[in-house]
Design a protein around this motif. Structure first.
Motif, mmCIF file in Angstrom:
data_model
loop_
_atom_site.group_PDB
_atom_site.id
_atom_site.type_symbol
_atom_site.label_atom_id
_atom_site.label_comp_id
_atom_site.label_asym_id
_atom_site.label_seq_id
_atom_site.Cartn_x
_atom_site.Cartn_y
_atom_site.Cartn_z
ATOM 1 N N ILE A 112 0.849 -1.188 0.000
ATOM 2 C CA ILE A 112 0.000 0.000 0.000
ATOM 3 C C ILE A 112 0.883 1.236 0.000
ATOM 4 C CG2 ILE A 112 -1.711 1.298 1.318
ATOM 5 C CD1 ILE A 112 -2.682 -1.364 2.469
ATOM 6 N N ASP A 113 0.547 2.193 -0.844
ATOM 7 C CA ASP A 113 1.251 3.475 -0.936
ATOM 8 C C ASP A 113 0.388 4.531 -0.253
ATOM 9 O OD1 ASP A 113 2.860 5.595 -1.622
ATOM 10 O OD2 ASP A 113 2.695 5.327 -3.788
ATOM 11 N N GLY A 114 0.999 5.321 0.635
ATOM 12 C CA GLY A 114 0.209 6.332 1.328
ATOM 13 C C GLY A 114 1.069 7.317 2.095
ATOM 14 N N ILE A 149 -1.733 8.005 11.571
ATOM 15 C CA ILE A 149 -2.538 7.152 10.719
ATOM 16 C C ILE A 149 -2.031 7.271 9.285
ATOM 17 C CG2 ILE A 149 -4.541 7.403 12.216
ATOM 18 C CD1 ILE A 149 -5.750 9.283 10.138
ATOM 19 N N LEU A 150 -2.394 6.288 8.478
ATOM 20 C CA LEU A 150 -1.976 6.282 7.074
ATOM 21 C C LEU A 150 -3.179 6.560 6.184
ATOM 22 C CD1 LEU A 150 0.612 5.400 5.211
ATOM 23 C CD2 LEU A 150 -0.875 3.461 4.694
ATOM 24 N N TYR A 151 -3.069 7.611 5.367
ATOM 25 C CA TYR A 151 -4.043 7.826 4.306
ATOM 26 C C TYR A 151 -3.504 7.157 3.054
ATOM 27 C CZ TYR A 151 -7.210 10.871 6.839
ATOM 28 O OH TYR A 151 -8.149 11.350 7.729
ATOM 29 N N ALA A 152 -4.150 6.063 2.664
ATOM 30 C CA ALA A 152 -3.683 5.249 1.535
ATOM 31 C C ALA A 152 -4.273 5.780 0.240
ATOM 32 C CB ALA A 152 -4.081 3.796 1.745
ATOM 33 N N PHE A 153 -3.429 5.849 -0.805
ATOM 34 C CA PHE A 153 -3.931 6.352 -2.087
ATOM 35 C C PHE A 153 -3.543 5.503 -3.290
ATOM 36 C CE2 PHE A 153 -0.472 9.283 -0.600
ATOM 37 C CZ PHE A 153 0.568 8.748 -1.339
ATOM 38 N N GLY A 184 -9.741 2.952 10.886
ATOM 39 C CA GLY A 184 -8.715 2.954 11.922
ATOM 40 C C GLY A 184 -7.449 3.663 11.485
ATOM 41 N N ALA A 185 -6.318 3.012 11.725
ATOM 42 C CA ALA A 185 -5.018 3.634 11.447
ATOM 43 C C ALA A 185 -4.636 3.572 9.979
ATOM 44 C CB ALA A 185 -3.934 2.968 12.298
ATOM 45 N N ILE A 186 -5.379 2.818 9.177
ATOM 46 C CA ILE A 186 -5.205 2.842 7.715
ATOM 47 C C ILE A 186 -6.565 3.145 7.100
ATOM 48 C CG2 ILE A 186 -4.578 1.553 5.649
ATOM 49 C CD1 ILE A 186 -2.658 -0.096 7.251
ATOM 50 N N GLN A 187 -6.637 4.252 6.376
ATOM 51 C CA GLN A 187 -7.880 4.686 5.755
ATOM 52 C C GLN A 187 -7.618 5.074 4.311
ATOM 53 O OE1 GLN A 187 -10.031 7.668 7.999
ATOM 54 N NE2 GLN A 187 -9.150 6.977 9.941
ATOM 55 N N ILE A 188 -8.681 5.087 3.520
ATOM 56 C CA ILE A 188 -8.567 5.510 2.137
ATOM 57 C C ILE A 188 -8.463 7.030 2.081
ATOM 58 C CG2 ILE A 188 -11.040 5.744 1.704
ATOM 59 C CD1 ILE A 188 -8.700 4.059 -0.782
ATOM 60 N N SER A 189 -7.602 7.534 1.229
ATOM 61 C CA SER A 189 -7.557 8.965 0.943
ATOM 62 C C SER A 189 -8.638 9.239 -0.097
ATOM 63 C CB SER A 189 -6.179 9.365 0.410
ATOM 64 O OG SER A 189 -6.135 10.746 0.097
ATOM 65 N N GLU A 190 -9.706 9.866 0.320
ATOM 66 C CA GLU A 190 -10.903 9.967 -0.508
ATOM 67 C C GLU A 190 -10.660 10.786 -1.771
ATOM 68 O OE1 GLU A 190 -13.600 8.389 -0.044
ATOM 69 O OE2 GLU A 190 -13.485 7.727 2.041
ATOM 70 N N GLU A 191 -11.167 10.273 -2.889
ATOM 71 C CA GLU A 191 -11.217 11.070 -4.108
ATOM 72 C C GLU A 191 -12.413 12.001 -4.029
ATOM 73 O OE1 GLU A 191 -11.230 8.895 -7.737
ATOM 74 O OE2 GLU A 191 -9.058 8.845 -7.866
ATOM 75 N N ILE A 192 -12.241 13.236 -4.506
ATOM 76 C CA ILE A 192 -13.291 14.246 -4.425
ATOM 77 C C ILE A 192 -13.722 14.601 -5.838
ATOM 78 C CG2 ILE A 192 -13.891 16.533 -3.557
ATOM 79 C CD1 ILE A 192 -11.536 16.181 -1.558
#
Length: 353
Positions: A112-114, A149-153, A184-192
């Protein structure tokens, strides 16, 4: 019509009391294609976003918030979890919450990249808070553990498949499936889904650093290719600290830091920064600078100022926020944000050729 009796089927058993046996397994035909399997890469150089002043044309772009933290690749492997910095250093111990969340995603193998961040009370990523959680620069990994936390993209590898040659929009869909419902500590970086010009203005209004766009049909390239772009509300870059102005106060700190950037392979002086420091920052930085292997009598950059400066080995990297550049390539309204760890392989600013 007379029905002929059916031929008796072959008995399942060779003998009445013999065990049931299956048909012998034939060897695989070498000409038959095999299912593809890609070994997990030990490390992947990250794709980088190119700084632009206006959004690119076209509708095939995904837009999200630009997070201000540490770029990480999270490797979830059969043997455990590894969290690698942009420079390839293992910082798993520094991000225990992210590591625990990654283990919970197993036994699926993936990369996962974030971006690891800590949010302030307004929900904005704050690099200074992240640095505080990790401790002062120069400490060994594992000395401090951050609750970041990690915002994964992006998703680069999944269950035996290297996804770097897969178009971004498909990688993104797979990532959304993998992280579906994760809070939790890994979440999706939301596309807008918004016009990037309007989105940038909203980011500016909320005090965010900027936005990032990714081309939908692009593959993952470990370079600054232009497939990913960033638009900044606030200008900020990394610069080398080449010296500090001696302070007349008795606090044992400094008056300002002198900064340099690259011009080709040489260093060029870009001005100084004297604001943005907390008292603790000043004392920690002075201790770090005094511990460097050697100091210089001559400046490591061309300098014709009259300040009383202690020149140091260009080792420490500072994150600097600024408004603009002067005509003679000096920073305007510079403010200190924090130190970048050398293992993070932060980009030191380089003047365009």
């Amino acid at each position: 019509m007379t029905k002929h009796p059916r031929k008796p089927s072959k008995p399942l058993l060779r003998h009445d009391n013999a065990p049931i046996q299956s048909r012998p397994i034939r060897k695989r035909n070498p000409a038959q294609p095999q299912l593809p399997f890609d070994p997990m890469p030990d490390r992947i150089e990250p794709a980088l976003a190119k700084l632009v002043t206006r959004p690119p044309a076209g509708d095939d772009w995904g837009w999200e918030v630009k997070w201000d933290g540490y770029r990480l690749h999270v490797h979830i492997e059969q043997g455990g979890v590894r969290i690698l910095t942009r420079g390839g250093y293992d910082w798993t111990d520094r991000f225990p919450a992210i590591a625990e969340a990654a283990r919970a995603l197993g036994p699926t193998t993936m990369i996962i990249d974030g971006e690891a961040v800590i949010l302030d009370e307004h929900g904005r990523s704050a690099f200074g808070l992240l640095q505080q959680s990790l401790g002062a620069s120069g400490n060994k990994p594992g000395t401090f553990a951050s609750p970041a936390i990690l915002y994964a993209f992006d998703l680069l590898y999944l269950d035996g498949h290297d996804l770097r040659a897969v178009e971004y929009r498909s990688r993104r869909h797979l990532l959304e499936d993998v992280l579906d419902g994760q809070k939790g500590a890994i979440q999706i970086s939301e596309e807008i889904d918004a016009d990037p010009a309007i989105l940038l203005e909203e980011a500016r209004r909320h005090g965010l650093e900027g936005i990032v766009g990714k081309k939908g049909d692009s593959i993952y390239r470990s370079e600054r290719s232009g497939d990913w772009v960033k638009l900044k509300c606030i200008q900020s870059e990394a610069f080398l600290i080449v010296g500090y102005e001696l302070s007349s106060s008795a606090g044992g700190g400094f008056g300002s830091l002198l900064l340099a950037a690259y011009r080709g392979s040489e260093l060029a002086y870009v001005g100084s920064v004297g604001t943005g420091f907390k008292e603790r920052d000043v004392l920690q930085l002075r201790k770090l600078m005094d511990k460097l292997p050697w100091k210089r009598k001559q400046p490591p950059v061309p300098y014709n100022g009259s300040r009383k400066v202690a020149w140091i080995q260009p080792t420490l990297i500072a994150d600097i926020e600024y408004r603009a550049w002067t005509n003679d390539n000096r920073l305007r309204h510079a403010a200190y944000k924090g130190l970048r760890d050398r293992p993070d392989n932060a980009d030191v600013y380089c003047f365009p050729a």
